[in-house]
Design an enzyme around this catalytic site. Structure first.
Site, mmCIF file in Angstrom:
data_model
loop_
_atom_site.group_PDB
_atom_site.id
_atom_site.type_symbol
_atom_site.label_atom_id
_atom_site.label_comp_id
_atom_site.label_asym_id
_atom_site.label_seq_id
_atom_site.Cartn_x
_atom_site.Cartn_y
_atom_site.Cartn_z
ATOM 1 N N ASP A 68 0.810 -1.212 0.000
ATOM 2 C CA ASP A 68 0.000 0.000 0.000
ATOM 3 C C ASP A 68 0.845 1.265 0.000
ATOM 4 O O ASP A 68 2.059 1.231 0.223
ATOM 5 C CB ASP A 68 -0.958 0.002 1.207
ATOM 6 C CG ASP A 68 -0.321 -0.520 2.495
ATOM 7 O OD1 ASP A 68 0.916 -0.488 2.611
ATOM 8 O OD2 ASP A 68 -1.060 -0.950 3.386
ATOM 9 N N ASN A 137 -7.801 -2.724 13.971
ATOM 10 C CA ASN A 137 -9.171 -3.018 13.543
ATOM 11 C C ASN A 137 -9.224 -4.249 12.633
ATOM 12 O O ASN A 137 -10.248 -4.534 12.028
ATOM 13 C CB ASN A 137 -9.766 -1.799 12.826
ATOM 14 C CG ASN A 137 -8.952 -1.403 11.595
ATOM 15 O OD1 ASN A 137 -7.998 -2.084 11.240
ATOM 16 N ND2 ASN A 137 -9.340 -0.317 10.952
ATOM 17 N N HIS A 139 -7.317 -4.730 9.912
ATOM 18 C CA HIS A 139 -6.994 -4.522 8.490
ATOM 19 C C HIS A 139 -5.698 -5.243 8.105
ATOM 20 O O HIS A 139 -4.811 -5.456 8.933
ATOM 21 C CB HIS A 139 -6.956 -3.033 8.113
ATOM 22 C CG HIS A 139 -5.792 -2.245 8.627
ATOM 23 N ND1 HIS A 139 -5.881 -0.902 8.940
ATOM 24 C CD2 HIS A 139 -4.499 -2.574 8.872
ATOM 25 C CE1 HIS A 139 -4.711 -0.465 9.333
ATOM 26 N NE2 HIS A 139 -3.856 -1.455 9.303
ATOM 27 N N GLU A 144 -9.611 -2.087 4.945
ATOM 28 C CA GLU A 144 -10.257 -1.731 6.196
ATOM 29 C C GLU A 144 -11.532 -2.553 6.400
ATOM 30 O O GLU A 144 -12.094 -3.087 5.421
ATOM 31 C CB GLU A 144 -10.618 -0.235 6.165
ATOM 32 C CG GLU A 144 -9.410 0.691 6.107
ATOM 33 C CD GLU A 144 -8.758 0.899 7.471
ATOM 34 O OE1 GLU A 144 -8.155 -0.065 7.984
ATOM 35 O OE2 GLU A 144 -8.829 2.014 8.012
HETATM 36 C C1 F6R Z 1 1.400 -1.409 6.184
HETATM 37 C C2 F6R Z 1 0.160 -2.159 6.279
HETATM 38 C C3 F6R Z 1 -0.652 -2.189 7.527
HETATM 39 C C4 F6R Z 1 0.165 -2.508 8.775
HETATM 40 C C5 F6R Z 1 -0.721 -2.452 10.021
HETATM 41 C C6 F6R Z 1 0.066 -2.688 11.298
HETATM 42 O O1 F6R Z 1 1.951 -1.535 4.893
HETATM 43 O O2 F6R Z 1 -0.190 -2.730 5.314
HETATM 44 O O3 F6R Z 1 -1.670 -3.141 7.368
HETATM 45 O O4 F6R Z 1 0.741 -3.763 8.652
HETATM 46 O O5 F6R Z 1 -1.355 -1.197 10.100
HETATM 47 O O6 F6R Z 1 0.911 -1.617 11.508
HETATM 48 P P1 F6R Z 1 2.011 -1.658 12.659
HETATM 49 O O7 F6R Z 1 2.995 -2.704 12.283
HETATM 50 O O8 F6R Z 1 2.626 -0.279 12.662
HETATM 51 O O9 F6R Z 1 1.280 -1.984 13.930
#
Ligand code: F6R
Length: 239
Positions: A68, A137, A139, A144
């Protein structure tokens, strides 16, 4: 099939994850790696950099495809995911940067950019190993919670909890982009192997829901229960 590898702490999680990735690249030098940003994989990337410096792994034929990118940030912005990836991994290993891919958050035609990204994934034969973190959440990528799973790369409005979680990297909450481009569920589920990492007690509930709860787009990561080759490496007690 889900395999859960319980580790002691973040450091051990990072070592194990890096070992799995190194093993994959050594078995298949032309591996297509699906990569994630965020706090979770930083230790893994540090270990990969060390492995590469010690000649335990060769990235010269590897292709990377990130999950992303924020909408509206260009590659040079210090909170863009391109900037993050270059800083933590891509400029520190012997990969050809032309073979590293991240959605273009500044593309004029977002629909065309999403299609280009799906075509790209198809043209490299899909993802061999997809590294994932998980949002509070549920994702994965920026898929999302929603009413349905979205198969293809798309532009998404970030939920309040995601904006709040990601504001820690920005000067203020107002600066967090409200939209992002994300790979869809199809490319993630078609990856030959998915490596899901999670650490921190605050992720316990969502990990239990994702791995053992109902499969629902309200918890996007729950779809991973249907993946044929999912490895979860985590210090979280899921019992
Ligand atoms: C980032 C991504 C997100 C993160 C998720 C967890 O490229 O795709 O899904 O993996 O938000 O983020 P952290 O590791 O910062 O808790």
């Amino acid at each position: 099939m889900i395999r859960i590898v319980k580790v002691k702490n973040y450091e051990e999680m990072s070592m194990k994850a890096a070992n799995i990735i190194v093993g994959q690249i050594n078995l298949c030098p032309k591996t297509v790696l699906g990569l994630a940003t965020g706090s979770t994989p930083i230790g893994t990337y540090d270990q990969l950099v060390i492995a590469c410096k010690n000649n335990y792994v060769d990235f010269s034929k590897v292709t990377t495809i990130n999950l992303d990118e924020y909408y509206g940030l260009d590659a040079e912005h210090n909170q863009s995911y391109r900037y993050f990836m270059n800083k933590h991994l891509l400029t520190k290993v012997n990969i050809d940067l032309h073979n590293t891919h991240i959605p273009n958050g500044k593309a004029g035609d977002i629909e065309a950019e999403c299609r280009r990204y799906d075509d790209l994934i198809e043209s490299v034969g899909g993802i061999d190993l997809q590294l994932l973190g998980i949002g509070h959440n549920g994702h994965i990528g920026f898929n999302e919670p929603a009413d349905e799973f979205v198969p293809n790369t798309h532009c998404v409005s970030l939920g309040e909890s995601t904006i709040k979680a990601n504001s820690r990297f920005f000067e203020s909450r107002d600066e967090v982009p409200k939209k992002a481009l994300t790979m869809g569920i199809k490319a993630i589920m078609q990856a030959k192997m998915v490596l899901l990492l999670a650490s921190g007690e605050e992720k316990t509930e969502i990990m239990k829901k994702a791995l053992f709860g109902p499969i629902t787009p309200a918890v996007p990561a729950s779809i991973l229960q249907l993946h044929k080759n999912l490895i979860v490496v985590t210090p979280i007690d899921l019992a």
